[in-house]
Write a protein that holds these residues in place. Structure first.
Motif, PDB file in Angstrom:
ATOM      1  N   CYS A 119      -0.615  -5.429  -2.840  1.00 11.52           N
ATOM      2  CA  CYS A 119      -1.542  -4.546  -1.940  1.00 11.52           C
ATOM      3  C   CYS A 119      -0.476  -3.179  -1.660  1.00 11.52           C
ATOM      4  O   CYS A 119       0.599  -3.546  -0.928  1.00 11.52           O
ATOM      5  CB  CYS A 119      -2.237  -5.136  -0.903  1.00 11.52           C
ATOM      6  SG  CYS A 119      -2.908  -3.733   0.195  1.00 11.52           S
ATOM      7  N   ASN A 120      -0.751  -2.041  -2.127  1.00 11.38           N
ATOM      8  CA  ASN A 120       0.150  -1.092  -1.957  1.00 11.38           C
ATOM      9  C   ASN A 120       0.234  -0.638  -0.194  1.00 11.38           C
ATOM     10  O   ASN A 120       1.377  -0.242   0.179  1.00 11.38           O
ATOM     11  CB  ASN A 120      -0.471   0.366  -2.411  1.00 11.38           C
ATOM     12  CG  ASN A 120       0.294   1.584  -2.020  1.00 11.38           C
ATOM     13  OD1 ASN A 120       1.569   1.800  -2.548  1.00 11.38           O
ATOM     14  ND2 ASN A 120      -0.431   2.390  -1.474  1.00 11.38           N
ATOM     15  N   SER A 121      -0.894  -1.102   0.562  1.00 15.37           N
ATOM     16  CA  SER A 121      -0.884  -0.937   1.864  1.00 15.37           C
ATOM     17  C   SER A 121       0.250  -1.689   2.642  1.00 15.37           C
ATOM     18  O   SER A 121       0.310  -1.153   3.798  1.00 15.37           O
ATOM     19  CB  SER A 121      -2.237  -1.037   2.606  1.00 15.37           C
ATOM     20  OG  SER A 121      -3.136  -0.392   1.894  1.00 15.37           O
ATOM     21  N   PRO A 158       6.392   2.003   0.287  1.00 18.79           N
ATOM     22  CA  PRO A 158       6.504   2.032  -1.343  1.00 18.79           C
ATOM     23  C   PRO A 158       8.091   1.945  -1.873  1.00 18.79           C
ATOM     24  O   PRO A 158       8.442   1.317  -2.935  1.00 18.79           O
ATOM     25  CB  PRO A 158       5.971   3.276  -1.708  1.00 18.79           C
ATOM     26  CG  PRO A 158       5.831   4.196  -0.377  1.00 18.79           C
ATOM     27  CD  PRO A 158       5.756   3.135   0.787  1.00 18.79           C
ATOM     28  N   ILE A 196      -0.115  -3.707  -9.164  1.00 19.21           N
ATOM     29  CA  ILE A 196      -0.657  -3.091  -7.808  1.00 19.21           C
ATOM     30  C   ILE A 196      -1.873  -2.614  -7.732  1.00 19.21           C
ATOM     31  O   ILE A 196      -2.292  -2.257  -8.714  1.00 19.21           O
ATOM     32  CB  ILE A 196       0.490  -2.010  -7.597  1.00 19.21           C
ATOM     33  CG1 ILE A 196       0.474  -1.442  -6.087  1.00 19.21           C
ATOM     34  CG2 ILE A 196       0.467  -0.952  -8.603  1.00 19.21           C
ATOM     35  CD1 ILE A 196       1.909  -0.640  -5.853  1.00 19.21           C
ATOM     36  N   SER A 238      -4.860  -0.815  -4.751  1.00 21.06           N
ATOM     37  CA  SER A 238      -5.015  -0.160  -3.143  1.00 21.06           C
ATOM     38  C   SER A 238      -5.268  -1.165  -2.266  1.00 21.06           C
ATOM     39  O   SER A 238      -5.308  -0.606  -0.929  1.00 21.06           O
ATOM     40  CB  SER A 238      -6.056   0.894  -3.303  1.00 21.06           C
ATOM     41  OG  SER A 238      -7.366   0.346  -3.656  1.00 21.06           O
ATOM     42  N   ARG A 270      -7.197   4.620   0.884  1.00 19.10           N
ATOM     43  CA  ARG A 270      -6.331   3.700   0.291  1.00 19.10           C
ATOM     44  C   ARG A 270      -5.874   4.033  -1.088  1.00 19.10           C
ATOM     45  O   ARG A 270      -4.860   3.789  -1.472  1.00 19.10           O
ATOM     46  CB  ARG A 270      -6.979   2.206   0.379  1.00 19.10           C
ATOM     47  CG  ARG A 270      -6.989   1.633   1.882  1.00 19.10           C
ATOM     48  CD  ARG A 270      -7.454   0.370   1.873  1.00 19.10           C
ATOM     49  NE  ARG A 270      -8.816  -0.029   1.093  1.00 19.10           N
ATOM     50  CZ  ARG A 270      -9.695  -0.125   1.774  1.00 19.10           C
ATOM     51  NH1 ARG A 270     -10.003   0.295   3.016  1.00 19.10           N
ATOM     52  NH2 ARG A 270     -10.836  -0.645   1.128  1.00 19.10           N
ATOM     53  N   ASP A 285      -3.430   6.818  -0.850  1.00 23.19           N
ATOM     54  CA  ASP A 285      -2.351   6.404  -0.580  1.00 23.19           C
ATOM     55  C   ASP A 285      -1.410   5.594  -2.008  1.00 23.19           C
ATOM     56  O   ASP A 285      -0.288   5.875  -2.085  1.00 23.19           O
ATOM     57  CB  ASP A 285      -2.233   5.387   0.399  1.00 23.19           C
ATOM     58  CG  ASP A 285      -2.728   5.793   1.962  1.00 23.19           C
ATOM     59  OD1 ASP A 285      -2.348   7.161   1.953  1.00 23.19           O
ATOM     60  OD2 ASP A 285      -3.006   5.132   2.652  1.00 23.19           O
ATOM     61  N   LEU A 286      -2.264   4.900  -2.918  1.00 19.71           N
ATOM     62  CA  LEU A 286      -1.765   4.260  -3.956  1.00 19.71           C
ATOM     63  C   LEU A 286      -1.283   5.472  -4.808  1.00 19.71           C
ATOM     64  O   LEU A 286      -0.191   5.469  -5.568  1.00 19.71           O
ATOM     65  CB  LEU A 286      -2.872   3.734  -4.545  1.00 19.71           C
ATOM     66  CG  LEU A 286      -2.445   3.034  -5.936  1.00 19.71           C
ATOM     67  CD1 LEU A 286      -1.244   2.058  -5.993  1.00 19.71           C
ATOM     68  CD2 LEU A 286      -3.608   2.331  -6.423  1.00 19.71           C
ATOM     69  N   SER A 338       1.897   6.893  -3.601  1.00 13.22           N
ATOM     70  CA  SER A 338       2.922   5.750  -3.666  1.00 13.22           C
ATOM     71  C   SER A 338       3.653   5.480  -5.056  1.00 13.22           C
ATOM     72  O   SER A 338       4.932   5.470  -5.308  1.00 13.22           O
ATOM     73  CB  SER A 338       2.523   4.336  -3.247  1.00 13.22           C
ATOM     74  OG  SER A 338       2.244   4.500  -1.823  1.00 13.22           O
ATOM     75  N   MET A 339       2.941   5.965  -6.216  1.00 13.28           N
ATOM     76  CA  MET A 339       3.546   5.582  -7.375  1.00 13.28           C
ATOM     77  C   MET A 339       4.758   6.345  -7.768  1.00 13.28           C
ATOM     78  O   MET A 339       5.667   5.817  -8.309  1.00 13.28           O
ATOM     79  CB  MET A 339       2.240   5.666  -8.526  1.00 13.28           C
ATOM     80  CG  MET A 339       1.370   4.658  -8.455  1.00 13.28           C
ATOM     81  SD  MET A 339       1.947   2.599  -8.200  1.00 13.28           S
ATOM     82  CE  MET A 339       2.865   2.712 -10.029  1.00 13.28           C
ATOM     83  N   ILE A 356       7.505   4.981  -6.010  1.00 14.48           N
ATOM     84  CA  ILE A 356       8.172   3.826  -6.608  1.00 14.48           C
ATOM     85  C   ILE A 356       8.925   3.950  -7.638  1.00 14.48           C
ATOM     86  O   ILE A 356      10.061   3.570  -7.807  1.00 14.48           O
ATOM     87  CB  ILE A 356       6.931   2.861  -6.731  1.00 14.48           C
ATOM     88  CG1 ILE A 356       6.282   2.329  -5.765  1.00 14.48           C
ATOM     89  CG2 ILE A 356       7.287   1.627  -7.721  1.00 14.48           C
ATOM     90  CD1 ILE A 356       4.985   1.491  -5.825  1.00 14.48           C
TER      91      ILE A 356
END
Length: 274
Positions: free
Chosen positions: A83-85, A89, A111, A113, A133, A136-137, A140-141, A144
């Motif tokens: 879960c990205n949350s 990241p 991965i 959301s 969410r 946010d993902l 984040s990618m 990462i």
């Protein structure tokens, strides 16, 4: 079967759900899975069981993956999905890089959301909305991947990224931008439609859709990827729709791995036939 699917070997994944079991039972299950010839062993990233006793025994995703990485020698390992949350990241990237090294290059970063509200509430994360969410993902990618490039030592190779989900406006666009593997539970007409949407997103971002492997959760389906109880269109073999990786999930305490054996024989027959 699509040209892209035909160029890839068939792979079988097994999700060992880290619930209702002792660590010794999980350790035994992953050993049996590797010995049997499973290609990928997954867990999941939750803090409570998803079925059965909601307060039953349960283990954390990434510490478990690190232990499995040390325990095993061949099988690929992945969360289905993390879960990205739940983690910064950059920290998640560092954790994945470390497990990649422990496993000598066998980690897949699965991965998504996030969706299980109890996890968020109990551990103090902001649940937000499905849309927030996913936003946010998407943010984040790149972080990462940038962190992987900055780490010393770097990952052993380009860590494959698996993204799960089927939302057509946001999720599949993130898949087109960042994923090496797309994981879905869709079948039949729904799968064909979502694959078409994914191809459209790939065209929009300048990505060749053939680069993205299709992974399907098969649950209790027959070994040829059909659903005999469903209407004929739903019974279309998943291979013909482009799937090449097939994953089932099993739970503790017994982890009945024998259920995957027919799938492994089917995989070997198809791969030997070329």
């Amino acid at each position: 079967m699509t040209t892209a699917a035909a160029s890839r070997p068939i792979r079988i994944g097994l999700q060992l759900q880290p619930q209702h079991a002792t660590y010794a039972q999980l350790r035994d299950a992953v050993s049996r899975a590797e010995d049997l010839g499973v290609d990928i062993v997954y867990n999941w990233d939750h803090f409570y069981p998803l079925n059965g006793d909601p307060d039953g025994a349960h283990f954390e995703c990434w510490t478990l993956l690190a232990a499995w990485a040390e325990q095993t020698t061949r099988v690929q390992l992945a969360p289905l999905v993390t879960c990205n949350s739940y983690r910064n990241p950059d920290l998640l990237a560092d954790m994945a890089r470390t497990v990649d090294h422990v496993s000598d290059g066998r980690l897949i970063l699965g991965i998504g959301s996030g969706w299980f509200e109890r996890d968020y509430d109990a551990y103090g994360y902001e649940f937000g909305t499905a849309g927030s969410r996913l936003d946010d993902l998407a943010e984040s990618m790149p972080r990462i991947k940038a962190r992987w490039a900055a780490l010393n030592p770097p990952p052993t190779r380009d860590i494959p990224v698996l993204i799960g989900g089927g939302g057509e406006r946001k999720t599949l666009r993130i898949v087109a931008q960042h994923a090496d593997i797309w994981h879905t539970f869709a079948t039949g007409e729904e799968l064909a439609h979502k694959a078409s949407v994914l191809r459209d997103h790939c065209a929009a971002v300048g990505r060749d859709p053939a680069e993205i492997e299709m992974s399907v959760g098969v649950g209790g389906r027959g070994r040829d990827g059909r659903q005999p109880e469903a209407p004929e269109v739903e019974g279309t073999p998943l291979l013909e729709l482009g799937a090449t990786t097939f994953t089932m999930g099993i739970s503790g305490p017994d982890y009945p791995i024998e259920h995957v054996e027919p799938w492994l024989r089917w995989r070997d027959e198809l791969n030997a036939a070329g």
